[in-house]
Scaffold this motif. Structure first.
Motif, PDB file in Angstrom:
ATOM      1  N   ASP A 146      -4.993  -1.160  11.889  1.00  0.00           N
ATOM      2  CA  ASP A 146      -4.420  -0.458  10.781  1.00  0.00           C
ATOM      3  C   ASP A 146      -3.626  -1.239   9.500  1.00  0.00           C
ATOM      4  OD1 ASP A 146      -4.419   2.453  10.611  1.00  0.00           O
ATOM      5  OD2 ASP A 146      -2.550   2.656  11.554  1.00  0.00           O
ATOM      6  N   PHE A 150      -6.163   0.786   1.644  1.00  0.00           N
ATOM      7  CA  PHE A 150      -6.340   2.221   1.855  1.00  0.00           C
ATOM      8  C   PHE A 150      -6.351   2.966   0.779  1.00  0.00           C
ATOM      9  CE2 PHE A 150      -4.453   0.244   5.672  1.00  0.00           C
ATOM     10  CZ  PHE A 150      -5.121   0.417   6.801  1.00  0.00           C
ATOM     11  N   HIS A 151      -7.363   3.932   0.571  1.00  0.00           N
ATOM     12  CA  HIS A 151      -7.326   4.787  -0.551  1.00  0.00           C
ATOM     13  C   HIS A 151      -7.476   6.212   0.127  1.00  0.00           C
ATOM     14  CE1 HIS A 151      -8.001   1.269  -3.416  1.00  0.00           C
ATOM     15  NE2 HIS A 151      -9.115   1.185  -2.716  1.00  0.00           N
ATOM     16  N   GLU A 152      -6.598   6.824  -0.623  1.00  0.00           N
ATOM     17  CA  GLU A 152      -6.410   8.419   0.037  1.00  0.00           C
ATOM     18  C   GLU A 152      -6.485   9.426  -1.170  1.00  0.00           C
ATOM     19  OE1 GLU A 152      -5.803  11.567   2.624  1.00  0.00           O
ATOM     20  OE2 GLU A 152      -5.932   9.295   3.153  1.00  0.00           O
ATOM     21  N   SER A 163      -3.286   4.900  -3.359  1.00  0.00           N
ATOM     22  CA  SER A 163      -3.654   3.863  -2.653  1.00  0.00           C
ATOM     23  C   SER A 163      -2.523   3.158  -1.911  1.00  0.00           C
ATOM     24  CB  SER A 163      -4.404   2.771  -3.856  1.00  0.00           C
ATOM     25  OG  SER A 163      -5.551   3.443  -4.400  1.00  0.00           O
TER      26      SER A 163
END
Length: 360
Positions: A146, A150-152, A163
């Motif tokens: 984790d 990350f890109h949401e 991001s």
């Protein structure tokens, strides 16, 4: 890894990293009247990069992931410099410079997966910590679950997503400081992430870079951004262990101004504010929640050469907020125009962690 591939990597990485550093130098020191001078100081690193680019042509298939990442970083690095050269040669204006500099975060995003290579990992460490053996060991270890980038819902051109970056050595057994960094008026979170990633990676902070729901932050009219920031905050806190006493809201230009707009509201959950190159209307101090302002830690950074929001505005803001009871730290940078000064990030993180005294 074959000796030939190693030789090629050794040949390609230095000019690539130098080109990225030079683009960063231009971005930091950009001031319209001094553009030609800044370009002269930056030099011509793209020429060396262009010269070694053909060495990536015939690599064995098993090294394809390295080749692909290097090519994906080289292309925007060269495109960025091509855009700057066009303006330097009279084929554009300041807008063209800003467009060219948008290639820099694209190149950094493409290169980051190669932090398995020590020179690349070193590039993404704050310069003053590159000799820190303990940090190097933590970053060389297998990444924990984790962690990483990350890109949401934050593809280029999209609005309202975010991001983020979680240091690869993150563990949930302790609470981590959070930096939520808001881009400028014409930017997006995916690009602005790279203004902070090196320091978050080096100094141990979870970094979130949202994208505004509209073309810029909700400085007028209906505020659709504050509910979105709260949604993002909830999503992040549900997944990672965030220190509720060290939640920073910062931002550049319109992002800095919006950090005032939402951060001075009595319902704001952020514990610290750090606007950079922002503007501030005196009415904002009058409309702010008085109890919220009392003792609120605010770190203001502004450039003496800022051509968009004159430095006098920041000086007045310091006085207004201090008079209202906020605990204000003020940094005025003599050679800074309306650009992001990455060198201030270390001091902001030290301040967030309570490692230095505030200025009145």
């Amino acid at each position: 890894m074959s000796e030939a591939v190693v030789d090629d990597i050794v040949a390609v990485l230095p000019p690539l990293l130098q080109t990225l550093e030079s683009l960063s130098f231009v971005a930091r020191n950009l001031n319209p009247p001094n553009f030609d001078r800044v370009m002269q100081i930056a030099g011509e690193p793209e020429e060396a990069l262009q010269a070694v680019r053909p060495r990536l042509a015939d690599w064995p298939e098993k090294f394809a992931h390295i080749k692909t990442a290097l090519e994906a970083a080289i292309e925007p690095a060269l495109a960025g410099y091509a855009g700057l050269r066009a303006v330097q040669n009279g084929e554009g204006d300041l807008v063209g410079v800003f467009r060219a500099l948008r290639y820099l975060p694209r190149a950094q995003e493409a290169l980051y997966p190669l932090t398995e290579l020590p020179p690349v990992s070193g590039f993404f460490i704050a310069p003053d910590l590159r000799e820190d053996a303990g940090l190097q060991a933590k970053l060389a270890a297998t990444p924990n679950d984790d962690t990483g980038i990350f890109h949401e819902r934050n593809e280029p051109g999209s609005r309202g997503g975010f991001s983020m970056y979680v240091p690869e050595y993150y563990t949930p057994d302790r609470a981590w400081p959070l930096v939520m960094a808001l881009h400028g008026g014409s930017g997006n979170g995916r690009g602005f992430l790279w203004s902070w990633l090196r320091d978050a990676r080096s100094r141990g902070a979870i970094l979130v870079a949202p994208t505004a729901t509209g073309q810029t932050w909700a400085l007028m009219g209906d505020d659709t951004d504050t509910p979105n920031l709260n949604r993002i905050l909830d999503q992040v806190r549900a997944r990672w262990n965030i220190d509720a006493t060290r939640m920073l809201l910062t931002g550049m230009s319109d992002g800095g101004t919006f950090s005032y707009v939402t951060g001075l509201d009595g319902a704001s959950r952020f514990t610290h504010l750090a606007p950079v190159a922002a503007t501030f209307h005196p009415l904002m101090a009058e409309m702010a929640d008085a109890e919220r302002l009392r003792g609120l830690p605010i770190f203001i950074t502004h450039g003496r050469l800022d051509w968009m929001f004159p430095v006098q505005t920041a000086r007045q803001t310091q006085g207004l907020l201090s008079a209202a009871g906020a605990k204000v730290t003020y940094r005025e940078i003599d050679d800074l125009s309306h650009t992001y000064p990455r060198e201030i990030n270390a001091e902001i993180l030290q301040w967030l962690n309570g490692e230095q005294a505030d200025d009145a």
